[in-house]
Design a protein around this motif. Sequence first.
Motif: not given
Length: 401
Positions: A359-363, A367-373, A381-385
């Motif tokens: 599951l860790i690998r899949a998430v 491709p839609e995973r956001p980045r936290a600058e 960070l909290l939004e990404v989490e």
Amino acid sequence: MTGASERRLVLLGSTGSIGTQALEVLSRHPGIARPHGLAVGGARPELVADQVLSHRPERLVVSEESRAEAVAQAVDRACRGAGAAVPRIEGGQDAVVDLAGSLAEGDVVLNAVTGSVGLLPTLAALASGARLALANKESLVVGGHLVTEAAEPGQILPVDSEHTAIAQALAGVRHDQVDHLVVTASGGPFRGRSRADLAEVTPAQALAHPTWSMGRVITTNSATLVNKALEVVEACFQFDLPEDRVQVVVHPQSIVHSMVTLVDGSTIAQASPPDMRHAIGWALAHPEKLPGLAAPLDFSRAQAWTFEPVDETTFPAISLARAAHREGGGAMAVYNAVNEEAVDAFFEGRIDFLGITALIRAVLEDPERPRAERSGGVAALLEVEAWARSAARARIAERRR
């Protein structure tokens, strides 16, 4: 050493494995500090009441507000029965953060909560100027740069057998003299098993750690080697090194807790029986040494210490974490959040043991995973989490259909 009447202590997570051992150390060495406040989850009201009676903190925070009333009733009964003062009792995560930031330079905060919820209390403790004895590795895993940039030199002392060992081995060593770190791993309960062997692992089997007695999440993380993966990333931030200079080796005896190899080819190791009181006492009393803290090694007895490479095919957690750490952008916040969701799902029978790292690998690969600058700070960070937890829950639900 600063006397108990001068140095105050806030202990976050006092009813957990680290917390209970820390209070044991304080009972045996009361000159370390005077307990000012305790923070608990609230699942064990009678234990909290016992701790309040034994250590007489001025403040008590119950992070789970729904449990605050039961804890308050247990504490009130115990204190009134003993003729003791009832501490100020508060509930909620905001109160935990407030307690963590309530001290000052010369005091110490021991953050022993589990999970990324420990990040905000860590930042509050650092802002107060107090020493931070850090057992909550997720603070550095999730908020690494935020934490290290908020800390003064020497303000953070690790409470972890591996990182405490490295810190001790580095005493008197310049940073440019370090070639690499060697973090040891027991291998957990499934050392030597193949992936096929792990297909039917039960929660009870995952909790049967051969060396250490820890809480449910950390013990399960040790079985998957996620815990060691988090420790690699933690070491990168704690000791300012890239991940390719932090090696992992399996050491089943858990006697050599970690090593530092220097540029001249020599290696310095810290060895002691597996007992977390070493790490706790080291961080709380630093730079002093507490006599009789735990049993020493007996070199008059024949013994053998062995080391072997990690099977990263069967246990991919470490390689996944290395890649996420190199990527940055909140990838480790995703890794950690998904793991927390996956461990809960494993214990609830919604995924199998191998499904945790799958599951860790899949998430992470979504491709839609956001980045936290980095410029976005804690909020990013909290939004990404939050996104990662939602994505993990959706994938877990999909597997159940």
